[in-house]
Design a protein around this motif. Structure first.
Motif, PDB file in Angstrom:
ATOM      1  N   GLY A   1      20.075  -6.642   0.830  1.00 52.93           N
ATOM      2  CA  GLY A   1      19.355  -6.513  -0.418  1.00 52.93           C
ATOM      3  C   GLY A   1      17.894  -6.863  -0.230  1.00 52.93           C
ATOM      4  N   VAL A   2      17.095  -6.456  -1.211  1.00 58.28           N
ATOM      5  CA  VAL A   2      15.666  -6.775  -1.193  1.00 58.28           C
ATOM      6  C   VAL A   2      15.322  -7.405  -2.537  1.00 58.28           C
ATOM      7  CG1 VAL A   2      13.320  -5.867  -0.960  1.00 58.28           C
ATOM      8  CG2 VAL A   2      15.174  -4.820   0.356  1.00 58.28           C
ATOM      9  N   GLY A   3      14.759  -8.609  -2.514  1.00 59.92           N
ATOM     10  CA  GLY A   3      14.371  -9.313  -3.735  1.00 59.92           C
ATOM     11  C   GLY A   3      12.854  -9.419  -3.795  1.00 59.92           C
ATOM     12  N   ILE A   4      12.295  -8.957  -4.917  1.00 62.34           N
ATOM     13  CA  ILE A   4      10.848  -8.911  -5.065  1.00 62.34           C
ATOM     14  C   ILE A   4      10.456  -9.730  -6.299  1.00 62.34           C
ATOM     15  CG2 ILE A   4       8.891  -7.367  -5.585  1.00 62.34           C
ATOM     16  CD1 ILE A   4      10.026  -6.893  -2.758  1.00 62.34           C
ATOM     17  N   VAL A   5       9.436 -10.545  -6.172  1.00 60.44           N
ATOM     18  CA  VAL A   5       9.014 -11.327  -7.337  1.00 60.44           C
ATOM     19  C   VAL A   5       8.289 -10.394  -8.324  1.00 60.44           C
ATOM     20  CG1 VAL A   5       7.690 -13.321  -8.154  1.00 60.44           C
ATOM     21  CG2 VAL A   5       8.868 -13.435  -5.941  1.00 60.44           C
ATOM     22  N   ILE A   6       7.259  -9.696  -7.879  1.00 59.04           N
ATOM     23  CA  ILE A   6       6.512  -8.803  -8.783  1.00 59.04           C
ATOM     24  C   ILE A   6       6.442  -7.401  -8.176  1.00 59.04           C
ATOM     25  CG2 ILE A   6       4.324  -8.368  -9.975  1.00 59.04           C
ATOM     26  CD1 ILE A   6       3.726 -11.372  -9.769  1.00 59.04           C
ATOM     27  N   GLU A   7       7.018  -6.458  -8.893  1.00 58.05           N
ATOM     28  CA  GLU A   7       6.971  -5.054  -8.452  1.00 58.05           C
ATOM     29  C   GLU A   7       5.955  -4.296  -9.291  1.00 58.05           C
ATOM     30  OE1 GLU A   7      10.799  -2.790  -8.383  1.00 58.05           O
ATOM     31  OE2 GLU A   7       9.720  -1.478  -9.771  1.00 58.05           O
ATOM     32  N   LYS A   8       5.078  -3.574  -8.629  1.00 57.73           N
ATOM     33  CA  LYS A   8       4.184  -2.662  -9.352  1.00 57.73           C
ATOM     34  C   LYS A   8       4.895  -1.307  -9.328  1.00 57.73           C
ATOM     35  CE  LYS A   8       0.664  -3.821  -6.844  1.00 57.73           C
ATOM     36  NZ  LYS A   8      -0.685  -3.746  -6.263  1.00 57.73           N
ATOM     37  N   SER A   9       5.587  -1.031 -10.420  1.00 62.06           N
ATOM     38  CA  SER A   9       6.507   0.102 -10.447  1.00 62.06           C
ATOM     39  C   SER A   9       5.797   1.452 -10.433  1.00 62.06           C
ATOM     40  CB  SER A   9       7.404   0.004 -11.682  1.00 62.06           C
ATOM     41  OG  SER A   9       8.027  -1.256 -11.710  1.00 62.06           O
ATOM     42  N   PHE A  10       4.486   1.449 -10.655  1.00 67.37           N
ATOM     43  CA  PHE A  10       3.723   2.711 -10.619  1.00 67.37           C
ATOM     44  C   PHE A  10       3.299   3.055  -9.195  1.00 67.37           C
ATOM     45  CE2 PHE A  10       1.044  -0.918 -11.579  1.00 67.37           C
ATOM     46  CZ  PHE A  10       0.023  -0.810 -10.652  1.00 67.37           C
ATOM     47  N   GLN A  11       3.652   2.218  -8.244  1.00 68.73           N
ATOM     48  CA  GLN A  11       3.381   2.514  -6.832  1.00 68.73           C
ATOM     49  C   GLN A  11       4.716   2.847  -6.142  1.00 68.73           C
ATOM     50  OE1 GLN A  11       0.747  -1.054  -6.285  1.00 68.73           O
ATOM     51  NE2 GLN A  11      -0.782   0.439  -5.668  1.00 68.73           N
ATOM     52  N   PRO A  12       4.675   3.498  -4.966  1.00 72.90           N
ATOM     53  CA  PRO A  12       5.918   4.111  -4.464  1.00 72.90           C
ATOM     54  C   PRO A  12       6.913   3.227  -3.711  1.00 72.90           C
ATOM     55  CG  PRO A  12       4.041   4.753  -3.096  1.00 72.90           C
ATOM     56  CD  PRO A  12       3.490   3.914  -4.199  1.00 72.90           C
ATOM     57  N   GLY A  13       6.619   1.923  -3.582  1.00 70.29           N
ATOM     58  CA  GLY A  13       7.473   1.061  -2.755  1.00 70.29           C
ATOM     59  C   GLY A  13       8.944   1.050  -3.145  1.00 70.29           C
ATOM     60  N   ARG A  14       9.216   0.903  -4.448  1.00 69.20           N
ATOM     61  CA  ARG A  14      10.617   0.819  -4.892  1.00 69.20           C
ATOM     62  C   ARG A  14      11.414   2.053  -4.465  1.00 69.20           C
ATOM     63  NH1 ARG A  14      13.307  -1.996  -8.820  1.00 69.20           N
ATOM     64  NH2 ARG A  14      15.219  -1.069  -9.530  1.00 69.20           N
ATOM     65  N   ASP A  15      10.828   3.249  -4.695  1.00 68.68           N
ATOM     66  CA  ASP A  15      11.549   4.475  -4.359  1.00 68.68           C
ATOM     67  C   ASP A  15      11.817   4.570  -2.860  1.00 68.68           C
ATOM     68  OD1 ASP A  15      11.776   5.252  -6.927  1.00 68.68           O
ATOM     69  OD2 ASP A  15      10.014   6.556  -6.932  1.00 68.68           O
ATOM     70  N   LYS A  16      10.842   4.133  -2.059  1.00 67.96           N
ATOM     71  CA  LYS A  16      11.048   4.184  -0.596  1.00 67.96           C
ATOM     72  C   LYS A  16      12.232   3.303  -0.186  1.00 67.96           C
ATOM     73  CE  LYS A  16       6.177   4.766   0.658  1.00 67.96           C
ATOM     74  NZ  LYS A  16       5.074   4.061   1.330  1.00 67.96           N
ATOM     75  N   LEU A  17      12.354   2.154  -0.820  1.00 67.71           N
ATOM     76  CA  LEU A  17      13.464   1.246  -0.478  1.00 67.71           C
ATOM     77  C   LEU A  17      14.796   1.802  -0.976  1.00 67.71           C
ATOM     78  CD1 LEU A  17      11.725  -2.159  -1.299  1.00 67.71           C
ATOM     79  CD2 LEU A  17      12.340  -1.330   0.975  1.00 67.71           C
ATOM     80  N   LEU A  18      14.780   2.380  -2.202  1.00 67.86           N
ATOM     81  CA  LEU A  18      16.017   2.943  -2.757  1.00 67.86           C
ATOM     82  C   LEU A  18      16.489   4.137  -1.929  1.00 67.86           C
ATOM     83  CD1 LEU A  18      15.339   2.791  -6.628  1.00 67.86           C
ATOM     84  CD2 LEU A  18      16.705   1.213  -5.239  1.00 67.86           C
ATOM     85  N   GLU A  19      15.502   4.954  -1.469  1.00 63.86           N
ATOM     86  CA  GLU A  19      15.838   6.105  -0.616  1.00 63.86           C
ATOM     87  C   GLU A  19      16.600   5.688   0.622  1.00 63.86           C
ATOM     88  OE1 GLU A  19      12.271   8.179   0.650  1.00 63.86           O
ATOM     89  OE2 GLU A  19      11.925   8.748  -1.457  1.00 63.86           O
ATOM     90  N   ARG A  20      16.278   4.503   1.122  1.00 62.85           N
ATOM     91  CA  ARG A  20      16.966   4.018   2.316  1.00 62.85           C
ATOM     92  C   ARG A  20      18.276   3.300   1.974  1.00 62.85           C
ATOM     93  NH1 ARG A  20      11.870   4.725   3.540  1.00 62.85           N
ATOM     94  NH2 ARG A  20      11.206   5.126   5.689  1.00 62.85           N
ATOM     95  N   GLY A  21      18.595   3.285   0.689  1.00 62.91           N
ATOM     96  CA  GLY A  21      19.907   2.768   0.301  1.00 62.91           C
ATOM     97  C   GLY A  21      19.966   1.275   0.038  1.00 62.91           C
ATOM     98  N   TYR A  22      18.819   0.605  -0.031  1.00 59.03           N
ATOM     99  CA  TYR A  22      18.848  -0.836  -0.261  1.00 59.03           C
ATOM    100  C   TYR A  22      18.971  -1.153  -1.747  1.00 59.03           C
ATOM    101  CZ  TYR A  22      16.800  -0.850   4.441  1.00 59.03           C
ATOM    102  OH  TYR A  22      16.559  -0.628   5.766  1.00 59.03           O
ATOM    103  N   GLN A  23      19.677  -2.239  -2.048  1.00 59.58           N
ATOM    104  CA  GLN A  23      19.682  -2.763  -3.422  1.00 59.58           C
ATOM    105  C   GLN A  23      18.363  -3.514  -3.624  1.00 59.58           C
ATOM    106  OE1 GLN A  23      22.757  -5.687  -4.251  1.00 59.58           O
ATOM    107  NE2 GLN A  23      21.845  -6.202  -6.236  1.00 59.58           N
ATOM    108  N   VAL A  24      17.606  -3.107  -4.642  1.00 55.15           N
ATOM    109  CA  VAL A  24      16.316  -3.745  -4.900  1.00 55.15           C
ATOM    110  C   VAL A  24      16.383  -4.488  -6.232  1.00 55.15           C
ATOM    111  CG1 VAL A  24      13.833  -3.360  -5.232  1.00 55.15           C
ATOM    112  CG2 VAL A  24      15.125  -1.881  -3.667  1.00 55.15           C
ATOM    113  N   GLU A  25      16.066  -5.765  -6.213  1.00 54.00           N
ATOM    114  CA  GLU A  25      16.026  -6.554  -7.441  1.00 54.00           C
ATOM    115  C   GLU A  25      14.623  -7.135  -7.592  1.00 54.00           C
ATOM    116  OE1 GLU A  25      18.332  -6.966  -9.751  1.00 54.00           O
ATOM    117  OE2 GLU A  25      19.969  -5.954  -8.703  1.00 54.00           O
ATOM    118  N   SER A  26      13.904  -6.677  -8.614  1.00 51.75           N
ATOM    119  CA  SER A  26      12.552  -7.169  -8.864  1.00 51.75           C
ATOM    120  C   SER A  26      12.559  -7.981 -10.148  1.00 51.75           C
ATOM    121  CB  SER A  26      11.572  -5.997  -8.998  1.00 51.75           C
ATOM    122  OG  SER A  26      11.613  -5.205  -7.829  1.00 51.75           O
TER     123      SER A  26
END
Ligand code: 5GP
Length: 193
Positions: free
Chosen positions: A149-174
């Protein structure tokens, strides 16, 4: 996470449409009470993921990662941005490009502290373009461990990081997801949990 969003509203500063300053509580001065709550929230969200260890990146990931590790009663290790005299061999390495600093850092981790087969939670302070988080997942996987899993304190959802992580199949919790920054104004995503 309401407590974190309130803190960001009260003490964060949108420097531009892309950059949020949170040095009053996260990456310069650190609010230990908030960090403890962050640790509890991550521990809660990943309670059933069978995590053996946390991996983060120096320096701003250390406080949230340590509080989470304490809450989960597991070890944590931080990747280094510079080689040290004592960190020389048996390393796994990855290159991380920083859009904010416009430079590439080689990050590294000793294989001694991530064992093959371990289930690892990656934690970082910010998710923007995803370079730092992806670099950390690369280190974990090069060591033969599994990113659980990947845990993020602050995600800037208008930037592409979250999608890149989801594409690789990781669980992302921001814990805080920012929809938009404008000079002086911070808007959050409506999150239904
Ligand atoms: P990424 O690699 O996802 O593009 O960016 C993650 C790293 O860049 C974080 O670890 C953080 O250090 C830094 N960063 C990215 N965006 C911001 C921001 O808006 N504010 C601050 N303070 N740091 C940021």
């Amino acid at each position: 996470m309401k407590q974190l969003e309130d803190k960001i509203r009260d003490e964060g500063q949108a420097l531009s449409e892309h950059v949020l300053k949170v040095d009053a509580f996260l990456n310069h001065q650190v609010d230990p009470v908030l960090m403890q709550a962050i640790g509890r929230e991550f521990a809660d969200r990943f309670r059933d993921a069978g995590i053996d260890r946390i991996v983060t990146l120096e320096s701003s990931g250390i406080a949230p990662a340590m509080m989470t590790a304490l809450e989960m009663n597991i070890p944590f290790v931080f990747a280094r941005k510079r080689k040290s005299l004592t960190l020389q061999d048996d390393l796994v390495e990855a290159d991380v490009y920083s859009f904010t600093k416009q430079e590439t850092n080689r990050i590294s981790l000793s294989r001694r502290f991530v064992q093959p087969g371990e289930r690892v939670l990656v934690i970082d302070d910010f998710l923007a373009n995803g370079e730092a988080a992806l670099g950390l997942t690369q280190l974990v996987e090069s060591a033969g461990a599994v990113v659980a899993g990947v845990g993020i304190v602050i995600e800037k959802s208008f930037q592409p990081g979250r999608d890149k992580l989801l594409e690789r199949g990781y669980q992302v919790e921001s814990l805080a997801r920012i929809a938009k920054l404008e000079a002086g104004e911070i808007s959050f995503m409506e999150v239904v949990r």
